[in-house]
Design a protein around this motif. Structure first.
Motif, PDB file in Angstrom:
ATOM      1  N   HIS A 147      -8.743   2.962   5.093  1.00 50.64           N
ATOM      2  CA  HIS A 147      -9.473   1.971   5.890  1.00 50.64           C
ATOM      3  C   HIS A 147      -8.597   1.421   7.006  1.00 50.64           C
ATOM      4  O   HIS A 147      -7.389   1.678   7.046  1.00 50.64           O
ATOM      5  CB  HIS A 147     -10.000   0.834   5.003  1.00 50.64           C
ATOM      6  CG  HIS A 147      -8.944  -0.071   4.438  1.00 50.64           C
ATOM      7  ND1 HIS A 147      -8.533  -0.029   3.127  1.00 50.64           N
ATOM      8  CD2 HIS A 147      -8.212  -1.080   4.999  1.00 50.64           C
ATOM      9  CE1 HIS A 147      -7.618  -0.956   2.904  1.00 50.64           C
ATOM     10  NE2 HIS A 147      -7.390  -1.610   4.031  1.00 50.64           N
ATOM     11  N   HIS A 187     -13.915  -1.458   1.049  1.00 52.55           N
ATOM     12  CA  HIS A 187     -14.022  -1.553   2.503  1.00 52.55           C
ATOM     13  C   HIS A 187     -13.383  -0.350   3.184  1.00 52.55           C
ATOM     14  O   HIS A 187     -12.321   0.106   2.774  1.00 52.55           O
ATOM     15  CB  HIS A 187     -13.455  -2.861   3.054  1.00 52.55           C
ATOM     16  CG  HIS A 187     -12.051  -3.176   2.652  1.00 52.55           C
ATOM     17  ND1 HIS A 187     -11.701  -3.643   1.405  1.00 52.55           N
ATOM     18  CD2 HIS A 187     -10.890  -3.115   3.356  1.00 52.55           C
ATOM     19  CE1 HIS A 187     -10.404  -3.845   1.356  1.00 52.55           C
ATOM     20  NE2 HIS A 187      -9.875  -3.522   2.520  1.00 52.55           N
ATOM     21  N   HIS A 201      -4.769  -3.158  11.296  1.00 52.65           N
ATOM     22  CA  HIS A 201      -3.853  -2.435  10.413  1.00 52.65           C
ATOM     23  C   HIS A 201      -4.475  -1.127   9.975  1.00 52.65           C
ATOM     24  O   HIS A 201      -5.687  -0.916  10.098  1.00 52.65           O
ATOM     25  CB  HIS A 201      -3.420  -3.277   9.210  1.00 52.65           C
ATOM     26  CG  HIS A 201      -4.440  -3.438   8.123  1.00 52.65           C
ATOM     27  ND1 HIS A 201      -5.360  -4.449   8.106  1.00 52.65           N
ATOM     28  CD2 HIS A 201      -4.671  -2.720   6.994  1.00 52.65           C
ATOM     29  CE1 HIS A 201      -6.115  -4.364   7.023  1.00 52.65           C
ATOM     30  NE2 HIS A 201      -5.726  -3.302   6.322  1.00 52.65           N
ATOM     31  N   TYR A 242       2.289  -4.424   2.944  1.00 53.24           N
ATOM     32  CA  TYR A 242       2.113  -4.267   4.396  1.00 53.24           C
ATOM     33  C   TYR A 242       3.479  -4.201   5.066  1.00 53.24           C
ATOM     34  O   TYR A 242       4.389  -4.945   4.702  1.00 53.24           O
ATOM     35  CB  TYR A 242       1.335  -5.457   4.974  1.00 53.24           C
ATOM     36  CG  TYR A 242      -0.124  -5.521   4.584  1.00 53.24           C
ATOM     37  CD1 TYR A 242      -0.502  -5.905   3.301  1.00 53.24           C
ATOM     38  CD2 TYR A 242      -1.110  -5.211   5.503  1.00 53.24           C
ATOM     39  CE1 TYR A 242      -1.838  -5.974   2.942  1.00 53.24           C
ATOM     40  CE2 TYR A 242      -2.459  -5.276   5.148  1.00 53.24           C
ATOM     41  CZ  TYR A 242      -2.805  -5.659   3.876  1.00 53.24           C
ATOM     42  OH  TYR A 242      -4.130  -5.725   3.523  1.00 53.24           O
ATOM     43  N   GLU A 252      -0.358  -0.320   5.855  1.00 54.43           N
ATOM     44  CA  GLU A 252      -0.520  -0.810   4.491  1.00 54.43           C
ATOM     45  C   GLU A 252      -0.553   0.366   3.524  1.00 54.43           C
ATOM     46  O   GLU A 252      -1.190   1.385   3.801  1.00 54.43           O
ATOM     47  CB  GLU A 252      -1.834  -1.597   4.365  1.00 54.43           C
ATOM     48  CG  GLU A 252      -2.130  -2.083   2.942  1.00 54.43           C
ATOM     49  CD  GLU A 252      -3.561  -2.603   2.769  1.00 54.43           C
ATOM     50  OE1 GLU A 252      -4.413  -2.344   3.637  1.00 54.43           O
ATOM     51  OE2 GLU A 252      -3.815  -3.244   1.737  1.00 54.43           O
ATOM     52  N   TYR A 310      -5.382  -7.634   4.426  1.00 54.51           N
ATOM     53  CA  TYR A 310      -6.456  -6.696   4.160  1.00 54.51           C
ATOM     54  C   TYR A 310      -6.383  -5.507   5.052  1.00 54.51           C
ATOM     55  O   TYR A 310      -7.207  -4.729   5.256  1.00 54.51           O
ATOM     56  CB  TYR A 310      -7.846  -7.360   4.150  1.00 54.51           C
ATOM     57  CG  TYR A 310      -8.049  -8.097   2.888  1.00 54.51           C
ATOM     58  CD1 TYR A 310      -8.388  -7.389   1.731  1.00 54.51           C
ATOM     59  CD2 TYR A 310      -7.750  -9.429   2.774  1.00 54.51           C
ATOM     60  CE1 TYR A 310      -8.462  -8.028   0.520  1.00 54.51           C
ATOM     61  CE2 TYR A 310      -7.820 -10.067   1.568  1.00 54.51           C
ATOM     62  CZ  TYR A 310      -8.180  -9.375   0.448  1.00 54.51           C
ATOM     63  OH  TYR A 310      -8.241  -9.993  -0.731  1.00 54.51           O
TER      64      TYR A 310
HETATM   65 FE   FE2 Z   1      -6.109  -3.265   4.174  1.00 53.68          FE
END
Ligand code: FE2
Length: 310
Positions: A147, A187, A201, A242, A252, A310
């Protein structure tokens, strides 16, 4: 409705292609599968994990780091013309990829357009797969590209773009940021409020928590800036780490992300989390304070937490 199958690739410019290649192979642990002209192609997928191997999932090309594109493959290849018409009808001008541009992307065809924030989105059909096995640049345990975080200059507006014009679904919100699923992973896309567009990211899944922790030691030893973690996101349940990559890009590693299966779609309800420490990391890890050096999100204008998570 634009029926996306899943996220496919990211393309990112860099002023120093050689350094980006070294970092992506020797540090992140992807495989350099081709270097053609001023572009380098990287693979990340283990066949056993996804059941297929995308030809590549990341391209670095000689250019401006702000020059970025995100590719999504369409569920039905016959949809391409209709998708182009729908984008145009809703005020998003499109560009049909030329033969050379398709060859660069290893796809049969694609349309480039922009989301309302100005992020370049490429809708592709029949992207190529590879018959060869993923051979990582280092043993980081990477299983696949999973993602991205994407900047939004208007979160509610862009959430509508992805969930009403496209078929993304909100899995959860943290503050104003929507975490959107396209396939089953919690996600594939997370929309983070920022003052300008850009990729916030890039996530690669790793096999298990040992890989996250081993990389934590490895990255520190190599002098790579750790931005958040190790920790666990309560929303997706993923264990994460991260770190800073080339040209300020945030990367990440994570493992154990929650999946929402088709039979759960009808009853699943997205949850709202506040934007606070233990919603970001249930272990209590906090972002590195030096987020001002993180250019993609202009971290000085937003909270440090927003810059990296995230
Ligand atoms: Fe992420």
């Amino acid at each position: 409705m634009i029926n996306l199958h899943d996220i496919r690739y990211v393309r990112v410019g860099t002023p120093d292609l050689d350094s980006a290649i070294r970092f992506t192979t020797d540090i992140i642990g992807l495989q350099l599968v081709a270097r053609e002209g001023k572009a380098a192609y990287f693979r990340s997928d283990q066949v056993a994990v996804r059941g297929d191997t995308r030809d590549h999932t990341l391209v670095y090309f000689q250019g401006d780091p702000a020059d970025q594109a995100i590719g999504f493959d369409l569920h039905n290849p016959d949809d391409l013309d209709a998708v182009g018409a729908e984008l145009e009808r809703t005020g998003h001008p499109v560009h049909f990829g030329t033969r050379a541009e398709c060859e660069q992307r290893r796809v049969k065809a694609f349309i480039a357009s922009h989301d309302p924030s100005g992020n370049c989105i490429e809708f592709v059909i029949k992207p190529y797969h590879s018959g060869t096995r993923f051979f990582p640049g280092r043993d980081a345990g990477v299983t696949h590209f999973s993602h991205i975080g994407l900047n939004t200059t208007d979160a509610p507006r862009d959430e509508k773009f992805w969930t009403r014009l496209c078929n993304a679904r909100v899995s959860d919100w943290i503050g104003d940021a929507a975490l959107l699923r396209i396939a089953t992973a919690h996600h594939s896309l997370a929309l983070f409020p920022a003052s300008r567009p850009g990729i916030q990211h890039i996530n690669h899944q790793v096999e298990d928590i040992d890989d996250v922790m081993k990389s934590w030691y490895f990255l520190k030893e190599k002098g790579v800036k750790i931005l958040l973690g190790p920790g666990r996101h309560p929303l997706s349940t993923a264990v994460m780490l991260y770190f800073r990559g080339p040209d300020g890009m945030t990367y990440e590693y994570s493992c154990g992300v929650k999946h929402i299966m088709p039979e759960e779609e009808a009853t699943y309800r997205p949850r709202q989390f506040p934007f606070e420490r233990y919603a970001v990391c249930m272990w209590g890890s906090t972002p590195d304070p030096d987020v001002s050096a993180f250019p993609q999100t202009e971290a000085t204008t937003i909270t440090p937490l927003r810059a990296v998570i995230y």
